[in-house]
Design a protein around this motif. Structure first.
Motif, mmCIF file in Angstrom:
data_model
loop_
_atom_site.group_PDB
_atom_site.id
_atom_site.type_symbol
_atom_site.label_atom_id
_atom_site.label_comp_id
_atom_site.label_asym_id
_atom_site.label_seq_id
_atom_site.Cartn_x
_atom_site.Cartn_y
_atom_site.Cartn_z
ATOM 1 N N VAL A 386 34.400 94.233 51.929
ATOM 2 C CA VAL A 386 35.274 93.316 52.152
ATOM 3 C C VAL A 386 36.044 93.136 50.783
ATOM 4 O O VAL A 386 37.296 92.798 50.602
ATOM 5 C CB VAL A 386 34.645 91.877 52.713
ATOM 6 N N LEU A 387 35.155 93.038 49.763
ATOM 7 C CA LEU A 387 35.876 92.601 48.473
ATOM 8 C C LEU A 387 36.900 93.561 48.044
ATOM 9 O O LEU A 387 37.959 93.532 47.324
ATOM 10 C CB LEU A 387 34.715 92.529 47.215
ATOM 11 N N VAL A 388 36.319 94.901 48.358
ATOM 12 C CA VAL A 388 37.231 96.064 47.716
ATOM 13 C C VAL A 388 38.473 96.079 48.872
ATOM 14 O O VAL A 388 39.511 96.180 48.018
ATOM 15 C CB VAL A 388 36.366 97.463 47.981
ATOM 16 N N ALA A 389 38.385 95.776 49.846
ATOM 17 C CA ALA A 389 39.731 95.490 50.673
ATOM 18 C C ALA A 389 40.726 94.557 50.235
ATOM 19 O O ALA A 389 41.909 94.899 50.011
ATOM 20 C CB ALA A 389 39.252 95.048 52.218
ATOM 21 N N PHE A 390 40.229 93.477 49.843
ATOM 22 C CA PHE A 390 40.900 92.514 49.295
ATOM 23 C C PHE A 390 41.465 93.009 48.022
ATOM 24 O O PHE A 390 42.880 92.582 47.695
ATOM 25 C CB PHE A 390 40.294 91.091 49.075
ATOM 26 N N GLN A 391 40.701 93.437 47.212
ATOM 27 C CA GLN A 391 41.415 94.174 45.780
ATOM 28 C C GLN A 391 42.542 95.143 46.140
ATOM 29 O O GLN A 391 43.458 95.077 45.430
ATOM 30 C CB GLN A 391 40.031 94.683 44.977
ATOM 31 N N GLN A 392 42.385 96.106 47.189
ATOM 32 C CA GLN A 392 43.346 97.013 47.450
ATOM 33 C C GLN A 392 44.484 96.156 47.854
ATOM 34 O O GLN A 392 45.660 96.650 47.566
ATOM 35 C CB GLN A 392 42.717 97.963 48.388
ATOM 36 N N VAL A 393 44.338 95.242 48.468
ATOM 37 C CA VAL A 393 45.665 94.706 49.091
ATOM 38 C C VAL A 393 46.351 93.879 48.055
ATOM 39 O O VAL A 393 47.749 94.077 47.974
ATOM 40 C CB VAL A 393 45.357 93.617 50.224
ATOM 41 N N GLU A 394 45.615 93.163 47.252
ATOM 42 C CA GLU A 394 46.140 92.452 46.229
ATOM 43 C C GLU A 394 46.886 93.416 45.228
ATOM 44 O O GLU A 394 48.018 93.261 44.415
ATOM 45 C CB GLU A 394 45.287 91.574 45.247
ATOM 46 N N ASP A 395 46.274 94.577 44.806
ATOM 47 C CA ASP A 395 46.751 95.477 43.808
ATOM 48 C C ASP A 395 48.185 95.977 44.358
ATOM 49 O O ASP A 395 49.092 96.150 43.527
ATOM 50 C CB ASP A 395 45.818 96.779 43.638
ATOM 51 N N ASN A 396 48.128 96.373 45.546
ATOM 52 C CA ASN A 396 49.455 96.865 46.175
ATOM 53 C C ASN A 396 50.431 95.828 46.390
ATOM 54 O O ASN A 396 51.930 96.017 46.184
ATOM 55 C CB ASN A 396 49.272 97.695 47.406
ATOM 56 N N LEU A 397 50.263 94.543 46.657
ATOM 57 C CA LEU A 397 51.194 93.472 46.738
ATOM 58 C C LEU A 397 51.603 93.265 45.234
ATOM 59 O O LEU A 397 52.899 92.936 45.032
ATOM 60 C CB LEU A 397 50.281 92.457 47.271
ATOM 61 N N SER A 398 50.726 93.229 44.362
ATOM 62 C CA SER A 398 51.265 93.044 42.983
ATOM 63 C C SER A 398 52.006 94.146 42.466
ATOM 64 O O SER A 398 53.038 93.765 41.657
ATOM 65 C CB SER A 398 49.916 92.667 42.036
ATOM 66 N N ALA A 399 51.628 95.417 42.730
ATOM 67 C CA ALA A 399 52.496 96.484 42.458
ATOM 68 C C ALA A 399 53.792 96.428 43.010
ATOM 69 O O ALA A 399 54.896 96.631 42.564
ATOM 70 C CB ALA A 399 51.900 97.785 42.833
ATOM 71 N N LEU A 400 53.922 96.271 44.344
ATOM 72 C CA LEU A 400 55.309 96.096 45.039
ATOM 73 C C LEU A 400 56.299 94.729 44.305
ATOM 74 O O LEU A 400 57.338 95.077 44.316
ATOM 75 C CB LEU A 400 55.219 95.718 46.459
ATOM 76 N N HIS A 401 55.526 93.750 44.035
ATOM 77 C CA HIS A 401 56.210 92.610 43.468
ATOM 78 C C HIS A 401 56.947 93.224 42.273
ATOM 79 O O HIS A 401 58.161 92.938 41.902
ATOM 80 C CB HIS A 401 55.595 91.372 43.431
ATOM 81 N N SER A 402 55.955 93.713 41.162
ATOM 82 C CA SER A 402 56.451 94.133 40.110
ATOM 83 C C SER A 402 57.482 95.311 39.940
ATOM 84 O O SER A 402 58.438 95.395 39.156
ATOM 85 C CB SER A 402 55.240 94.760 39.288
ATOM 86 N N LEU A 403 57.277 96.103 40.995
ATOM 87 C CA LEU A 403 58.286 97.303 40.995
ATOM 88 C C LEU A 403 59.613 96.824 41.632
ATOM 89 O O LEU A 403 60.570 97.635 41.192
ATOM 90 C CB LEU A 403 57.540 98.318 42.146
ATOM 91 N N ALA A 404 59.710 95.862 42.320
ATOM 92 C CA ALA A 404 60.714 95.071 42.727
ATOM 93 C C ALA A 404 61.735 94.635 41.645
ATOM 94 O O ALA A 404 62.980 95.085 41.307
ATOM 95 C CB ALA A 404 60.660 94.201 43.856
ATOM 96 N N ASP A 405 61.072 94.017 40.542
ATOM 97 C CA ASP A 405 61.665 93.637 39.514
ATOM 98 C C ASP A 405 62.125 94.731 38.514
ATOM 99 O O ASP A 405 63.376 94.862 38.068
ATOM 100 C CB ASP A 405 60.836 92.525 38.832
ATOM 101 N N GLU A 406 60.964 95.592 38.403
ATOM 102 C CA GLU A 406 61.272 96.877 37.682
ATOM 103 C C GLU A 406 62.640 97.788 38.344
ATOM 104 O O GLU A 406 63.337 98.081 37.379
ATOM 105 C CB GLU A 406 60.040 97.499 37.647
ATOM 106 N N ALA A 407 62.705 97.772 39.653
ATOM 107 C CA ALA A 407 63.882 98.522 39.917
ATOM 108 C C ALA A 407 65.093 97.882 39.788
ATOM 109 O O ALA A 407 66.008 98.727 39.404
ATOM 110 C CB ALA A 407 63.899 98.857 41.635
ATOM 111 N N ASP A 408 65.152 96.524 39.938
ATOM 112 C CA ASP A 408 66.450 95.861 39.479
ATOM 113 C C ASP A 408 66.723 96.155 38.214
ATOM 114 O O ASP A 408 67.952 96.393 37.903
ATOM 115 C CB ASP A 408 66.187 94.346 39.847
ATOM 116 N N SER A 409 65.837 95.875 37.204
ATOM 117 C CA SER A 409 66.245 96.071 35.674
ATOM 118 C C SER A 409 66.508 97.516 35.505
ATOM 119 O O SER A 409 67.510 97.955 34.820
ATOM 120 C CB SER A 409 64.961 95.900 34.974
ATOM 121 N N GLN A 410 65.874 98.596 35.957
ATOM 122 C CA GLN A 410 66.220 99.824 35.855
ATOM 123 C C GLN A 410 67.587 99.936 36.363
ATOM 124 O O GLN A 410 68.403 101.020 35.835
ATOM 125 C CB GLN A 410 64.968 100.772 36.400
#
Length: 492
Positions: A386-410
């Motif tokens: 369960v802990l690993v599952a939440f970690q994986q969701v959070e990792d990819n949510l954070s990645a998508l959020h950061s990549l959206a900002d990164e894509a706009d800047s790029q």
């Protein structure tokens, strides 16, 4: 002499009543089972503002989640996973094996019946005294049926069946986990290949443009309008870009081979035509964290293994109680074959045995302690999953959020680099700057465009990994679910 004969009928009736009650209802030593508790957050911390919370639909079947990408080629490839992927086939075989173990354990509820026919001849030593058959050869013909049954008085068989059923359910969840993993790997490899196609098209166009520029510069050099340094710079740029273009071919071939293996086809016979169109990451309804416990097949498998370990404690407890075995046999036996099938040849027997272990040096106690420790271990595995599952969701949510900002800047950087290239080219044509400035501007523009394409590929990869971390879209038509989320305010 002291006699208990007046109480024997009462004692006999009491024993019979106790036996009938045990046979009718049975006893169970299985501890009550509850799903282990796990800490569940109220919301995902990495969800960006605007993400829609999906409506609960835990009873709905898991659908083909990859259709949210709206790619017909990907849909066709994913359809081959269940049919041809060998890892999935192995998982299916393991499910069938687990189900056969349930049938095996369930057979313990029923009697065992055997039948046989024997024929033998026996001669007794003539030198044995006081035997009427000494020195004679005696034939024997026999045929009979035997039955034995061990009533499940203390739930040993029932607990074994419960454990086997939990293991079978865990295997089924493992199968879903393998399917999810293979389909996610296929989607990730497919979008990586699509990204390579996009970069390949960009490099091909750049090589064509650089070759045309080099030809023009060579003509200008021949006319004496420029010096040889500009031609050398253009040649260097062209060949370096060709090198990058060729390297893309190597990586694409390897990615195509990986996709071939996932769909169960030899790499030498599998091809995917280039497709340089840009794919857009879909809107993904992430739902509530509590729904993750039902969505993730690995969490379901871990929970079922806890239930199986709990059943093994019941089996270990049952070993402390005696076993009752009921037996019966009947048949025909005769020394001569002729009267073998007559009534006088009939034999039969009925019997029962109640036996229990009085002393085993602590073996049963050790088995019980071991089963309890195994249960504790599976509970820890469940909570860790369960802990690993939440970690994986959070990792990819954070990645998508950061990549959206990164894509706009790029994108802003890419637009600026294109403008700089046009202005520098105009100044070169006007004789205001050297060709080195043009080469520098072209290199910056190409680098920025490739970085933008790579960020887009990472967004698609993170979308796939997020869907995998969420256990796959929950619903019959994931595309409709995604459209609903978009209308509710999820980012596109």
């Amino acid at each position: 002499m002291f006699s208990m004969s007046p109480s024997r009928p009462l004692l006999r009736r009491s024993l019979v009543a106790t036996l009938i009650s045990a046979l009718a209802g049975g006893c169970s030593t299985l501890p009550p089972y509850q799903r282990p508790s796990a800490e569940v957050p109220a919301q995902y911390a990495g969800a960006a503002p605007g993400w829609a919370q999906a409506a609960p639909a835990d009873a709905a079947p898991r659908g083909p989640w990859w259709t949210v990408f709206d790619d017909p080629v990907l849909n066709q490839l994913e359809a081959r996973i269940d049919v041809s992927n060998q890892t999935v086939r192995k998982a299916v075989a393991q499910v069938q094996q687990a189900r056969s173990l349930v049938d095996y354990q369930r057979a313990g509820f029923f009697p065992t019946i055997t039948a046989g026919v024997t024929q033998d001849r026996t001669r007794t030593s003539q030198n044995v005294e006081f035997r009427a058959l000494a020195g004679k050869t005696i034939p024997d013909y026999a045929a009979g049926v035997s039955a034995s049954w061990e009533p499940d008085l203390f739930g040993r068989v029932r607990d074994s069946v419960t454990g086997a059923q939990a293991d079978a359910q865990a295997s089924e969840a493992d199968l879903e986990g393998v399917r999810l993993s293979m389909s996610a790997d296929l989607a990730a490899d497919y979008f990586a290949l699509r990204s390579l196609d996009t970069q390949k098209k960009l490099l091909d166009d750049s090589v064509t443009a650089y070759a045309a520029a080099l030809k023009l510069l060579q003509q200008q050099l021949a006319n004496g309008a420029i010096d040889a340094s500009a031609v050398a710079q253009a040649t260097t740029q062209l060949e370096a870009t060709r090198t990058q273009d060729t390297d893309i071919d190597v990586t694409r071939a390897q990615m195509q081979h990986a996709i071939a293996t996932l769909v169960g086809e030899p790499a030498s016979t599998f091809t995917l035509p280039p497709n340089g169109s840009n794919a857009t990451p879909p809107a993904i309804p992430i739902g509530l964290p509590s729904q993750l416990l039902e969505r993730r097949p690995d969490i379901a498998a871990a929970e079922r293994r806890v239930a199986s370990a709990n059943a093994q404690i019941g089996v270990a407890h049952a070993a402390f109680f005696p076993d009752l075995v009921l037996s019966a046999s009947a048949g025909l036996e005769s020394t001569f074959f002729a009267p073998w099938l007559t009534a006088p040849s009939l034999f039969w027997s009925l019997g029962s045995q109640l036996a229990g272990t009085l002393f085993d040096g602590g073996r049963r106690t050790a088995t019980l302690h071991g089963a309890t420790a195994q249960y504790d271990g599976t509970v820890a595995d469940y909570r860790q999953t369960v802990l690993v599952a939440f970690q994986q969701v959070e990792d990819n949510l954070s990645a998508l959020h950061s990549l959206a900002d990164e894509a706009d800047s790029q994108q802003r950087a890419t637009t600026a680099a294109d403008l700089s290239l046009r202005l520098t080219t105009n100044r070169f044509n006007a004789g205001a700057v050297s060709y080195l400035d043009v080469v520098t501007a072209q290199t910056i523009a190409l680098t920025n465009q490739r970085i933008a394409d790579q960020i887009a590929a990472r967004q698609l990869e993170s979308s796939v990994l997020l869907l995998k971390a969420l256990g796959g879209t929950w619903g019959d038509r994931p595309a409709d679910t995604a459209a609903t989320a978009t209308a509710a305010g999820a980012p596109a």
